[in-house]
Motif scaffolding. Structure first.
Motif, PDB file in Angstrom:
ATOM      1  N   GLY A 309     -38.295  -6.846  -9.112  1.00 50.03           N
ATOM      2  CA  GLY A 309     -38.934  -6.100  -8.032  1.00 50.03           C
ATOM      3  C   GLY A 309     -39.266  -6.935  -6.814  1.00 50.03           C
ATOM      4  O   GLY A 309     -39.213  -6.451  -5.683  1.00 50.03           O
ATOM      5  N   ASP A 310     -39.647  -8.187  -7.024  1.00 47.78           N
ATOM      6  CA  ASP A 310     -39.921  -9.094  -5.901  1.00 47.78           C
ATOM      7  C   ASP A 310     -39.211 -10.412  -6.176  1.00 47.78           C
ATOM      8  O   ASP A 310     -39.821 -11.469  -6.259  1.00 47.78           O
ATOM      9  CB  ASP A 310     -41.424  -9.296  -5.720  1.00 47.78           C
ATOM     10  CG  ASP A 310     -41.765 -10.013  -4.410  1.00 47.78           C
ATOM     11  OD1 ASP A 310     -40.830 -10.312  -3.637  1.00 47.78           O
ATOM     12  OD2 ASP A 310     -42.950 -10.284  -4.170  1.00 47.78           O
ATOM     13  N   LEU A 311     -37.891 -10.321  -6.334  1.00 47.04           N
ATOM     14  CA  LEU A 311     -37.075 -11.483  -6.685  1.00 47.04           C
ATOM     15  C   LEU A 311     -36.716 -12.251  -5.425  1.00 47.04           C
ATOM     16  O   LEU A 311     -36.218 -11.680  -4.451  1.00 47.04           O
ATOM     17  CB  LEU A 311     -35.799 -11.023  -7.396  1.00 47.04           C
ATOM     18  CG  LEU A 311     -34.859 -12.122  -7.896  1.00 47.04           C
ATOM     19  CD1 LEU A 311     -35.557 -12.994  -8.929  1.00 47.04           C
ATOM     20  CD2 LEU A 311     -33.601 -11.493  -8.478  1.00 47.04           C
ATOM     21  N   ARG A 312     -36.970 -13.548  -5.442  1.00 50.11           N
ATOM     22  CA  ARG A 312     -36.712 -14.394  -4.275  1.00 50.11           C
ATOM     23  C   ARG A 312     -35.799 -15.536  -4.698  1.00 50.11           C
ATOM     24  O   ARG A 312     -36.178 -16.384  -5.522  1.00 50.11           O
ATOM     25  CB  ARG A 312     -38.021 -14.921  -3.695  1.00 50.11           C
ATOM     26  CG  ARG A 312     -39.014 -13.789  -3.406  1.00 50.11           C
ATOM     27  CD  ARG A 312     -40.251 -14.243  -2.714  1.00 50.11           C
ATOM     28  NE  ARG A 312     -41.204 -13.158  -2.561  1.00 50.11           N
ATOM     29  CZ  ARG A 312     -42.294 -13.221  -1.800  1.00 50.11           C
ATOM     30  NH1 ARG A 312     -42.571 -14.343  -1.114  1.00 50.11           N
ATOM     31  NH2 ARG A 312     -43.112 -12.189  -1.720  1.00 50.11           N
ATOM     32  N   LEU A 313     -34.614 -15.546  -4.162  1.00 50.10           N
ATOM     33  CA  LEU A 313     -33.595 -16.524  -4.522  1.00 50.10           C
ATOM     34  C   LEU A 313     -33.677 -17.695  -3.544  1.00 50.10           C
ATOM     35  O   LEU A 313     -33.402 -17.542  -2.355  1.00 50.10           O
ATOM     36  CB  LEU A 313     -32.215 -15.872  -4.499  1.00 50.10           C
ATOM     37  CG  LEU A 313     -32.083 -14.594  -5.349  1.00 50.10           C
ATOM     38  CD1 LEU A 313     -30.669 -14.035  -5.259  1.00 50.10           C
ATOM     39  CD2 LEU A 313     -32.473 -14.850  -6.796  1.00 50.10           C
TER      40      LEU A 313
END
Length: 459
Positions: A309-313
């Motif tokens: 949902g709040d994935l930061r790569l």
């Protein structure tokens, strides 16, 4: 020689460095080509002269893309190997990522040692470099699973699904009228993403791994993981997960997505900070998009299974350094999984001294690695030449392992329709190897032995 001869060049007496040489007349095939990892006594073997002239090898067969099964390839090519490397298409794709990253880490570690003056070698040099890795990758010859391939010099190899990571296989080599199965690493019956291993066909001998040969996996304790995350958030801390880039990162993200959807953990920023993890995650996403027949059908429907949902790569080094001070509770997933190198070391340096943080170890930790030291309760660990105090909470969740446990290993062997002449138990610590060999003898009534390093046996 009238019958094929098998020599154990690695993973005999240790859980790393898988290399098995099969010879018949003028034919030589190496099955797996892994790096030794962990304790210094094992790592030093990477620098030993290869037991045979690499020019004389006809082919290498890779069961899968983990470093302890493929990581020595660039060094082998550097020493003169020029034959094909036979593997599944997904293994070719993932192993290319793994070898490039390994070369980068080899060169980076040598650079740190030169700058810090803490190596016994002068000057510190990498075992192999990026040019060696690229040369090794050019030798890959992908072959479909469950399809027979001819080996140069004679014989055939057939690859079967192993269910450990994407592309993982076990290999059945037929040479000189004898059939040998090499398990590679076998996967779980209930892997959340992958289908389980295929049954063992009729063979004359089996080489089987024993990583968890004396242990059983518990079901994933979703509630415990949720409590660990929630309590860390309440302390204002960060959850750091040193995860293997290949498969484990995807599995962890899938689990976090489930926990978030079911509102068992708060909505948090979740950072993936490892170039290799990001590259491997792309391979898994492509497999989902193309509906790979290695994946469980339920993974192929619905939303992105890897997005909580709040994935930061995290791509750049600057971004990586910024999340060392995130300013709010979050979860950081970074490699390497045993804290032997990579960006996770910088996070450990920063987060271990603070009691509010949690370090979660979700996979097997080889003896001699930082991950094992942390798991065993070390009060400090050495990172980049200096000792870092351990005040953060450190815990493990071994149920996330992608390795078959002892019951699953025995059950896989029992799928064979006839008894092989011998089962060679490898790729495990000594207590695990012997425990599994005893179970095979007691429960199946088969001959099971624990070979030693460089031992030769006739098939």
């Amino acid at each position: 020689m009238s019958t094929p001869v098998l020599t154990f060049l690695g993973a005999a007496g240790t859980v790393t460095g898988s290399k098995f040489l099969l010879e018949y007349q003028n034919h030589r095939t190496l099955i797996d080509c892994g790096l030794f990892q962990g304790e210094a006594r094992w790592r030093r073997r990477n620098w030993d002269s290869f037991p045979i002239d690499p020019h004389t090898l006809d082919a290498v067969v890779l069961t899968h893309a983990h470093l302890d099964h493929c990581g020595y390839l660039p060094a082998l090519v550097r020493q003169g190997f020029h034959g094909p490397v036979i593997c599944s298409p997904a293994t070719a794709e993932v192993a290319a990522i793994v070898l490039r990253d390994a070369a980068h880490l080899q060169m980076e570690d040598a650079g740190h040692a030169r700058a810090g003056g803490y190596s016994r070698h002068d000057p510190p040099l990498p075992l192999f470099d990026s040019a060696d890795a690229e040369r090794a990758i050019r030798h890959f010859r992908p072959t479909p699973e469950s399809g027979m391939s001819e080996l140069p010099g004679g014989g055939t190899v057939t690859l079967y699904r192993a269910g450990h990571i994407l592309g993982s296989t076990f290999a059945v080599v037929e040479l000189g009228g004898r059939r040998l199965a090499v398990s590679g690493d076998l996967g779980r019956q209930n892997h959340p993403l992958l289908l389980p291993p295929e049954p063992l066909p009729d063979v004359d001998a089996v080489v089987i791994e024993s990583t968890y040969g004396n242990r059983l996996h518990l079901p994933v304790d979703h509630a415990r993981l949720a409590r660990l995350i929630t309590s860390t958030v309440e302390r204002g801390g960060v959850v750091l997960i040193p995860a293997f880039a290949v498969d484990r990162t995807a599995v962890i993200l899938h689990e976090l997505a489930v926990l978030t959807t079911e509102r068992l953990i708060p909505h948090l920023p979740i950072y993936v900070n490892s170039p290799m993890s990001l590259a491997a995650l792309n391979v898994y996403r492509t497999a989902v998009e193309h509906k790979s027949d290695e994946l469980r059908p339920e993974i192929l429907t619905g939303d992105d299974p890897f997005d909580p949902g709040d994935l930061r790569l995290v791509q750049s080094v600057d971004e990586s350094m910024r999340i060392n001070n995130p300013g709010r509770p979050c979860i950081i997933v970074s490699a390497s999984g045993m804290a032997t190198g990579g960006r996770v070391l910088y996070h450990l340096e920063r987060l271990l001294p603070q009691t509010k943080n949690t370090v979660l170890l979700p996979g097997y930790q080889v003896a001699g690695t930082r991950g094992r030291q942390l798991l065993d309760g070390a009060r400090s660990v050495k990172i980049h030449g200096r000792y870092v105090p351990v005040r953060a909470r450190v815990t493990d969740m071994p149920e996330f392992s992608a390795h078959a446990d002892a019951d699953e290993l025995v059950n896989w062997l029992s799928t064979a329709r006839r008894e092989p002449d011998a089962v060679y138990v490898v790729h495990g610590e000594e207590d695990a190897r012997h425990a599994l060999a005893d179970r095979i003898g007691d429960e199946l009534g088969w001959t099971a032995v624990t070979p030693h390093h460089l031992e030769r046996v006739r098939l």
